[in-house]
Motif scaffolding. Structure first.
Motif, PDB file in Angstrom:
ATOM      1  N   SER A 110       0.903  -1.113  -0.120  1.00  0.00           N
ATOM      2  CA  SER A 110      -0.065  -0.127   0.055  1.00  0.00           C
ATOM      3  C   SER A 110       0.861   1.149  -0.011  1.00  0.00           C
ATOM      4  CB  SER A 110      -0.881   0.218   1.290  1.00  0.00           C
ATOM      5  OG  SER A 110      -1.717  -0.903   1.178  1.00  0.00           O
ATOM      6  N   VAL A 111       2.192   1.169   0.522  1.00  0.00           N
ATOM      7  CA  VAL A 111       2.736   2.434   0.776  1.00  0.00           C
ATOM      8  C   VAL A 111       4.145   2.329   0.181  1.00  0.00           C
ATOM      9  CG1 VAL A 111       1.627   3.643   2.744  1.00  0.00           C
ATOM     10  CG2 VAL A 111       3.136   1.442   3.248  1.00  0.00           C
ATOM     11  N   ASN A 112       4.612   1.062  -0.507  1.00  0.00           N
ATOM     12  CA  ASN A 112       5.955   0.952  -0.855  1.00  0.00           C
ATOM     13  C   ASN A 112       6.422   1.394  -2.061  1.00  0.00           C
ATOM     14  OD1 ASN A 112       5.197  -1.155  -2.488  1.00  0.00           O
ATOM     15  ND2 ASN A 112       6.181  -2.664  -0.974  1.00  0.00           N
ATOM     16  N   GLY A 113       5.127   1.775  -3.037  1.00  0.00           N
ATOM     17  CA  GLY A 113       5.597   2.457  -4.328  1.00  0.00           C
ATOM     18  C   GLY A 113       5.574   1.230  -5.184  1.00  0.00           C
ATOM     19  N   PHE A 114       5.095   0.112  -4.889  1.00  0.00           N
ATOM     20  CA  PHE A 114       4.609  -1.030  -5.760  1.00  0.00           C
ATOM     21  C   PHE A 114       3.299  -1.512  -5.501  1.00  0.00           C
ATOM     22  CE2 PHE A 114       9.278  -1.047  -5.322  1.00  0.00           C
ATOM     23  CZ  PHE A 114       9.773  -0.821  -6.572  1.00  0.00           C
ATOM     24  N   ASP A 115       2.438  -0.559  -5.491  1.00  0.00           N
ATOM     25  CA  ASP A 115       1.118  -0.757  -5.287  1.00  0.00           C
ATOM     26  C   ASP A 115       0.544  -1.287  -6.538  1.00  0.00           C
ATOM     27  OD1 ASP A 115      -0.042   1.946  -6.319  1.00  0.00           O
ATOM     28  OD2 ASP A 115       1.845   2.249  -5.160  1.00  0.00           O
ATOM     29  N   ALA A 116      -0.816  -2.024  -6.470  1.00  0.00           N
ATOM     30  CA  ALA A 116      -1.480  -2.636  -7.657  1.00  0.00           C
ATOM     31  C   ALA A 116      -2.650  -2.781  -7.182  1.00  0.00           C
ATOM     32  CB  ALA A 116      -0.892  -3.996  -8.033  1.00  0.00           C
ATOM     33  N   THR A 133       9.988  -1.489   4.073  1.00  0.00           N
ATOM     34  CA  THR A 133       8.832  -0.835   3.176  1.00  0.00           C
ATOM     35  C   THR A 133       9.457   0.702   2.800  1.00  0.00           C
ATOM     36  OG1 THR A 133       6.994  -1.892   4.116  1.00  0.00           O
ATOM     37  CG2 THR A 133       6.666   0.165   3.155  1.00  0.00           C
ATOM     38  N   ARG A 134      10.114   1.312   3.563  1.00  0.00           N
ATOM     39  CA  ARG A 134      10.512   2.576   3.326  1.00  0.00           C
ATOM     40  C   ARG A 134      11.794   2.472   2.375  1.00  0.00           C
ATOM     41  NH1 ARG A 134      13.726   5.935   6.042  1.00  0.00           N
ATOM     42  NH2 ARG A 134      14.205   4.569   7.825  1.00  0.00           N
ATOM     43  N   PHE A 135      12.521   1.547   2.658  1.00  0.00           N
ATOM     44  CA  PHE A 135      13.718   1.325   1.647  1.00  0.00           C
ATOM     45  C   PHE A 135      13.048   1.150   0.186  1.00  0.00           C
ATOM     46  CE2 PHE A 135      16.259  -1.998  -0.193  1.00  0.00           C
ATOM     47  CZ  PHE A 135      17.238  -1.379  -0.658  1.00  0.00           C
ATOM     48  N   LEU A 136      12.311   0.200   0.134  1.00  0.00           N
ATOM     49  CA  LEU A 136      11.761  -0.146  -1.301  1.00  0.00           C
ATOM     50  C   LEU A 136      11.191   1.329  -1.851  1.00  0.00           C
ATOM     51  CD1 LEU A 136      11.922  -3.049  -0.535  1.00  0.00           C
ATOM     52  CD2 LEU A 136       9.628  -3.424  -1.401  1.00  0.00           C
ATOM     53  N   ARG A 137      10.400   2.081  -1.135  1.00  0.00           N
ATOM     54  CA  ARG A 137       9.845   3.260  -1.635  1.00  0.00           C
ATOM     55  C   ARG A 137      11.126   4.143  -2.105  1.00  0.00           C
ATOM     56  NH1 ARG A 137       4.999   5.419  -1.282  1.00  0.00           N
ATOM     57  NH2 ARG A 137       5.293   7.574  -2.153  1.00  0.00           N
TER      58      ARG A 137
END
Ligand code: ATP
Ligand code: MG
Length: 629
Positions: free
Chosen positions: A67-73, A171-175
């Motif tokens: 929802s928040v890591n930039g890879f949402d679908a 999650t923040r790292f992925l983002r």
């Protein structure tokens, strides 16, 4: 809110784009959450926060994951962390002051509650007090215990975990990675969707045999770290770039990295997204997943021992960027790992074709559209097979003519046939190898270098040669075929190009093998008996003396009764090909595909061969024990 795209709609939309780079950018737009969907998630989080605060004063509800890591679908699940640390402190101070207000807190001491108790408590609150929440169940046995739920009105599924602060940081790292370079998200979305269609990724929380989306995304990030020049910095470099306000240690693991992508150095890499995707498949189609550890911390593959003792080695070794003792792919089965390589190779091959690179003028699927069709680029159903990776010592260069691939194949055949008494005949050349003359055996130069003995091995009529196949009809099979890629002729239609691509397959040698005796059992004891206790030291399995190993096999054959059994114990196809090369260390990959499907007996044999073959081969080829890593 926007409906997820129906079957076929995505492909149709992608086919309109002008090229693959445009398709990749479009893919992100087609899949990512709309503003409305984001708002809805935000509202849900606020609702949970309000309800939980009633019971757990001071707690916070924090979203993590897709929802928040930039890879949402569209429709991705809602991962939530219920942070009870502030509540625990409040509770302990309240206990010290009598007359504190009545709440659920007075029944259970959060600080000393067991994880299952805590989960049941969270589940009870969800069930009774959050409107619209359905199907609540606690899963206390997962590596990270969670409470699962679904929300009726939004049709969202979600997980609440209670003790997983690392998840907020990864999650923040992925983002951050997604924001660091504009090629990261398109590549991440393309690989995620491809892996989902191939059935390689998707099971949540590492419960099943597949890669989680988190693990798959880390694979993409690792790939981008290891480009030359890199697209993304290693986590160790990010740590250096972190300011004082970014310093954070969670559960003993350093999670420091900058908050803001503008603080990162721009990448000097200029590859296009579409060629990065093709390279992703090429690199991982040939990757020795079980023999190296993929380290995002260092941005390179490490030898296994460097992962540390706590790290659980598996078929894929992918180190968490922060929790360094955790293999995020520890759940992945051998079969899934093999399928990953297999699907990558098929995809890499497709990416070399015109169908990938050029928009179809006839309205056919092209580029990503065809890549995402399940099965469209997969050659054959792919029977279960088992891989043995044999490092080739550094000074040797098996890719060069006469550089040793033929000798290595001869050595493999020798170990299987002469040392282990297996049947070993030229195999069927892989059917995609269409070059004229490909697949013919080499009558004047048998790979085994020696006629098979006519005894109980079951190979009397079978000439000991490897069937070889090459991209060009070189007169002497493997040597010629092992030449570096020749210039390709001009081609003018996708169909012709596809044919050319087929011929460009790597050089392989293949054998049809049969196993007649349990040559893998009791070797140690027999070896000791044969040596009459002469050597107090345990000889290295397969590596001490091949004559001794031959005698050991002979003794097993004799012991089982010299008469050959009517049927072999096992049958399998074996094929050898080169991997690595260039800047990577060369290896020979030996693939065993048993038929019928493998049972425990085959697995025993395979595990034995995995340990036995590389040192035996070293000895046969005179590489010496120290020559290979
Ligand atoms: P999806 O759309 O499938 O939910 P996602 O981006 O949320 O994708 P998940 O695989 O659900 O990815 O991971 C969400 C979080 O769960 C990650 O940020 C990570 O903290 C944790 N996680 C998932 N898989 C693993 C794993 N194999 N090992 C450790 N942590 C994991
Ligand atoms: Mg998730």
């Amino acid at each position: 809110h926007r409906e997820p795209l129906g079957a076929g709609q995505l492909e149709q939309a992608l086919c309109q784009a002008k090229d693959v780079d445009a398709q990749m950018e479009q893919l992100v737009g087609l899949l990512e959450l709309s503003e409305g969907e984001r708002r809805l998630r935000h509202l849900l989080v606020a609702l949970f926060q309000e309800v939980f605060s009633e019971f757990f004063p001071g707690c916070s509800v924090l979203p993590f994951g897709s929802s928040v890591n930039g890879f949402d679908a569209h429709g991705c699940d809602l991962d939530l962390l219920l942070d009870l640390e502030p509540t625990k402190s409040l509770q302990s101070s309240a206990r010290r002051s009598p007359g504190a207000e009545e709440s659920i807190l007075s029944d259970i001491d959060l600080a000393s509650a067991s994880p299952p108790e805590l989960l049941e408590l969270v589940a009870a609150v969800l069930r009774r007090c959050v409107p619209g929440v359905r199907r609540v169940r606690a899963v206390p046995t997962a590596r990270r215990p969670v409470v699962k739920f679904s929300h009726k009105q939004s049709a969202l599924a979600g997980d609440i975990s209670v003790d997983n602060r690392l998840a907020l940081h990864n999650t923040r790292f992925l983002r951050l990675c997604g924001e660091a370079d504009e090629r990261v998200r398109p590549l991440g979305y393309a690989v995620r969707l491809w892996a989902k269609q191939q059935g390689l990724a998707g099971n949540p929380a590492g419960g099943g045999p597949l890669l989680t989306n988190y693990a798959l995304t880390l694979l993409v990030l690792f790939f981008l770290q290891t480009r030359s020049p890199p697209v993304l910095p290693a986590v160790a470099r990010l740590r250096e770039l972190a300011g004082d306000e970014d310093r954070v240690v969670v559960a003993g693991w350093d999670c420091s990295f900058p908050q803001d992508a503008v603080l990162l150095e721009p990448s000097a890499n200029s590859e296009s997204p579409s060629s990065l995707l093709a390279e992703f498949f090429r690199v991982f189609g040939d990757f020795d997943f079980s023999g190296r550890v993929l380290s995002l911390r260092e941005g390179r593959a490490l030898p296994l021992p460097e992962a540390g003792e706590l790290f659980k080695l598996g078929s894929i070794n992918l180190q968490d960027p922060f929790e360094l003792s955790h293999n995020v792919a520890a759940n992945v089965t051998e079969k899934t790992a093999w399928r990953l390589g297999h699907c990558c190779r098929a995809a890499a091959k497709y990416c070399r074709s015109l169908q990938y690179r050029c928009k179809s003028t006839k309205g056919r699927g092209w580029g990503l559209a065809r890549l995402f069709q399940p099965g469209a680029v997969e050659p054959g159903a792919g029977a279960a097979s088992f891989l043995i990776s044999i490092p080739v010592p550094a000074p040797r260069c098996p890719e060069e003519p006469g550089g040793g691939f033929k000798e290595i194949c001869a050595g493999i055949a020798f170990v299987l046939h002469d040392v282990l008494r297996c049947g070993c005949a030229p195999g069927k050349p892989p059917k995609q190898l269409g070059a004229p003359g490909a697949g013919q055996s080499l009558p004047e130069d048998p790979v085994g270098g020696k006629e098979p003995p006519g005894d109980a091995t079951g190979v009397e009529e079978e000439p000991l040669q490897a069937a070889t196949a090459s991209k060009r009809s070189q007169p002497d099979g493997m040597d010629g075929a092992a030449l570096p890629r020749a210039k390709r002729p001009r081609v003018n239609s996708p169909e012709q190009e596809e044919e050319e691509e087929e011929k460009e397959e790597e050089v392989v040698a293949s054998w049809s093998c049969t196993v007649w005796h349990r040559v893998w059992t009791g070797r140690r004891r027999l070896r000791r008996q044969l040596l009459h206790g002469a050597s107090p030291e345990e000889p290295e399995e397969g590596g001490d003396s091949l004559e001794l190993e031959q005698k050991v096999s002979e003794a097993i054959v004799q012991h089982e009764g010299a008469a050959r059994p009517p049927e072999p114990l096992l049958r399998f196809e074996a094929s050898a090909r080169l991997a690595g090369g260039g800047r990577r260390e060369p290896r020979v990959l030996l693939r065993l595909t048993p038929s019928p499907a493998p049972g425990p007996l085959f697995r025993d044999f395979f595990h034995f061969l995995q340990a036995f073959l590389p040192p035996a081969l070293r000895r046969r080829l005179g590489w010496g024990p120290g020559a290979a890593p």
